[in-house]
Design an enzyme around this catalytic site. Structure first.
Site, PDB file in Angstrom:
ATOM      1  N   SER A   1       1.261  -1.099   0.108  1.00  0.00           N
ATOM      2  CA  SER A   1      -0.078  -0.056  -0.197  1.00  0.00           C
ATOM      3  C   SER A   1       1.114   1.023   0.277  1.00  0.00           C
ATOM      4  O   SER A   1      -0.024   2.601  -0.347  1.00  0.00           O
ATOM      5  CB  SER A   1      -0.997  -0.097   1.087  1.00  0.00           C
ATOM      6  OG  SER A   1      -0.168   0.023   2.645  1.00  0.00           O
TER       7      SER A   1
ATOM      8  N   HIS B   1      -5.694  -4.119  -1.238  1.00  0.00           N
ATOM      9  CA  HIS B   1      -5.798  -3.080  -2.367  1.00  0.00           C
ATOM     10  C   HIS B   1      -5.407  -3.885  -3.090  1.00  0.00           C
ATOM     11  O   HIS B   1      -5.582  -2.928  -4.699  1.00  0.00           O
ATOM     12  CB  HIS B   1      -4.172  -2.191  -2.137  1.00  0.00           C
ATOM     13  CG  HIS B   1      -4.018  -1.587  -0.528  1.00  0.00           C
ATOM     14  ND1 HIS B   1      -4.667  -0.009  -0.400  1.00  0.00           N
ATOM     15  CD2 HIS B   1      -3.822  -2.011   0.070  1.00  0.00           C
ATOM     16  CE1 HIS B   1      -4.531   0.676   0.444  1.00  0.00           C
ATOM     17  NE2 HIS B   1      -3.867  -0.172   1.549  1.00  0.00           N
TER      18      HIS B   1
ATOM     19  N   LYS C   1     -12.108  -0.538   2.014  1.00  0.00           N
ATOM     20  CA  LYS C   1     -10.753  -0.124   0.853  1.00  0.00           C
ATOM     21  C   LYS C   1     -12.019   0.236  -0.501  1.00  0.00           C
ATOM     22  O   LYS C   1     -13.233   0.928  -0.711  1.00  0.00           O
ATOM     23  CB  LYS C   1     -10.138  -0.694   0.573  1.00  0.00           C
ATOM     24  CG  LYS C   1      -9.028  -0.427   2.041  1.00  0.00           C
ATOM     25  CD  LYS C   1      -7.852  -0.770   1.481  1.00  0.00           C
ATOM     26  CE  LYS C   1      -6.680  -1.030   3.082  1.00  0.00           C
ATOM     27  NZ  LYS C   1      -7.612   0.368   3.663  1.00  0.00           N
TER      28      LYS C   1
HETATM   29  C1  LIG Z   1      -2.341  -4.948   3.341  1.00  0.00           C
HETATM   30  C2  LIG Z   1      -3.277  -4.376   4.856  1.00  0.00           C
HETATM   31  N1  LIG Z   1      -3.980  -5.376   5.055  1.00  0.00           N
HETATM   32  C3  LIG Z   1      -5.069  -4.795   6.152  1.00  0.00           C
HETATM   33  C4  LIG Z   1      -5.153  -3.481   6.417  1.00  0.00           C
HETATM   34  C5  LIG Z   1      -5.851  -3.190   6.741  1.00  0.00           C
HETATM   35  O1  LIG Z   1      -7.512  -3.073   6.896  1.00  0.00           O
HETATM   36  P1  LIG Z   1      -9.185  -2.304   7.826  1.00  0.00           P
HETATM   37  O2  LIG Z   1      -8.584  -0.723   7.558  1.00  0.00           O
HETATM   38  O3  LIG Z   1     -10.350  -3.509   6.986  1.00  0.00           O
HETATM   39  O4  LIG Z   1      -8.545  -2.686   9.891  1.00  0.00           O
HETATM   40  C6  LIG Z   1      -4.738  -2.810   5.782  1.00  0.00           C
HETATM   41  C7  LIG Z   1      -5.184  -0.907   5.998  1.00  0.00           C
HETATM   42  O5  LIG Z   1      -4.466  -0.306   5.359  1.00  0.00           O
HETATM   43  C8  LIG Z   1      -4.080  -2.827   4.414  1.00  0.00           C
HETATM   44  O6  LIG Z   1      -3.526  -2.397   3.785  1.00  0.00           O
END
Ligand SMILES: Cc1ncc(COP(=O)(O)O)c(C=O)c1O
Length: 392
Positions: free
Chosen positions: A182, A210, A240
């Site tokens: 990300s 993502h 997202k």
């Molecule tokens: C790779 C990854 N996993 C998990 C998350 C967390 O997701 P959530 O915002 O639904 O808790 C993110 C969000 O930033 C992420 O980029």
């Protein structure tokens, strides 16, 4: 006499001095292409609202309906009295969307990693984790108490070297990687990582936070590589591209059945609300029915990236709609972001510890919610600020 809270004042002062204190802005309107932020209407390049669904009428209608039928909260954890028929309907729908046997819904993507990793590995095991994996993977891995061995970013040869070095001393191994990273927008070489993992009998896990709604015609990174059904665990988020809230653990039936029995956020934290769950269900259906949204996202992203490069900006190694604008020093990144905001563009500066020291950047999240006019406006302002600060 020292106060027991002194360390907090000291740490806050240090962060302020190093220009690392996070300035948390307030959103005064719903997540969309344009937003009111701290009272000012700005072009939004910050949210992960890839497909523009966070404020979509269909999703809002689904949430409203569920709210009327089911109330505001489930009043229990999933394993006691919190599993509503809607949760099961969503889980079936999501499994079909991903092309896997089963899925389970948890409260967030962050939670999904905390939930999934500790049941898979423990003290006698080893986790092979990409150097740039997301914090929620790192924390989930730490919670498991397994030995964590970091392999070089997107490097199957290094994964293999690390596996050969460590695996013989452990009971079992887990390979875990982000799908799309990300901070840089680059993509894990899933086919090659899987090949190594299969050769050594590792459990495999990919976090597609993502990639869903973005890669593989919206179905995610596993579809992008044509590897449907081969990963032991696919992690997803509904926060997202799907525009809502919630996390998913998906894979073979036995894996989901097993994790359901063991995952602590599932056992000890209340279920996702009915309104969220209904909106998630509507989102999955909407994404499947509207492939043109994914196309628009990519068209926007390609255009923005190309124009930024032509202006002379360094956009790093991105392969996706995440466009990092590499600036180096955190002070410059923060100044750049502040000037963009003054000019009407909302794009966050990211510095250490979110990204490595010396690699501070502005991260632009392209979405399908932006029009051509929006992109041109954004480019014009980036160019103006870039020239003013001597970046281009
Ligand atoms: C790779 C990854 N996993 C998990 C998350 C967390 O997701 P959530 O915002 O639904 O808790 C993110 C969000 O930033 C992420 O980029």
């Amino acid at each position: 006499m020292t106060d027991k809270l002194d360390f907090m004042y000291e740490e806050l002062d240090a962060l302020r001095e190093e220009k690392r204190l996070i300035n948390i802005r307030t959103m005064d309107s719903a997540a969309d292409g344009w937003m009111v932020v701290d009272g000012k209407r700005v072009l939004n390049f910050c949210t992960n609202n890839y497909l523009g669904l966070a404020n979509h009428p269909d999703l809002k209608a689904a949430a409203r309906e569920a709210l009327d039928e089911w109330g505001v909260g489930p009043a229990a954890v999933r394993t006691i009295a919190g599993t509503q028929a809607l949760h099961l309907e969503f889980e079936k729908r999501m499994a079909a969307f991903k092309g896997v046997e089963a899925s389970m819904l948890v409260q967030s993507g962050f939670c999904a990693n905390q939930a999934a990793i500790p049941p898979l590995v423990g003290r006698e095991d080893v986790i092979f984790s990409d150097r740039l994996n997301h914090a929620s993977i790192i924390d989930g891995a730490r919670l498991s108490r397994a030995r964590i061995v970091v392999f070089e970013h997107r490097d199957p040869a290094d994964l293999e070297a690390k596996v050969r070095e460590h695996l013989p001393n452990y009971r079992r191994g887990l390979m875990v990687t982000d799908g799309v990273f990300s901070m840089d927008g680059d993509v894990a070489p899933l086919d090659q990582l899987t090949e190594v993992a299969d050769k050594y009998g590792l459990l495999t896990m990919v976090d597609d936070a993502h990639g869903e709604g973005v890669l593989g015609q919206g179905k995610g990174i596993v579809h992008h590589f044509g590897l449907q059904g081969t990963f032991d665990v696919e992690i997803g988020t509904l926060s997202k591209a799907f525009g809502v809230m919630g996390g998913v653990i998906a894979g073979k039936q036995v894996v989901v059945d097993y994790i359901r029995q063991k995952a602590r956020p599932f056992l000890f934290s209340s279920a996702l609300t009915a309104a969220d769950t209904a909106a998630c269900l509507a989102a999955v259906e909407y994404v499947e029915a509207h492939p043109e949204l994914v196309e628009k996202l990519w068209d926007n992203a390609e255009y923005f990236k190309l124009e930024m490069n032509q202006l002379g900006f360094d956009t790093g190694r991105t392969e996706t709609p995440i466009v990092p604008v590499m600036l180096g020093e955190v002070g410059l990144a923060k100044e750049f972001s502040a000037r963009l905001f003054e000019e009407g563009v909302f794009a966050m500066a990211l510095g250490f510890p979110t990204v490595p020291r010396g690699e501070a950047r502005i991260r632009v999240m392209n979405t399908a919610a932006h029009s051509q006019e929006d992109l041109d406006k954004g480019l014009e302002i980036f160019a103006k600020v870039g020239r003013e600060l001597g970046v281009i």
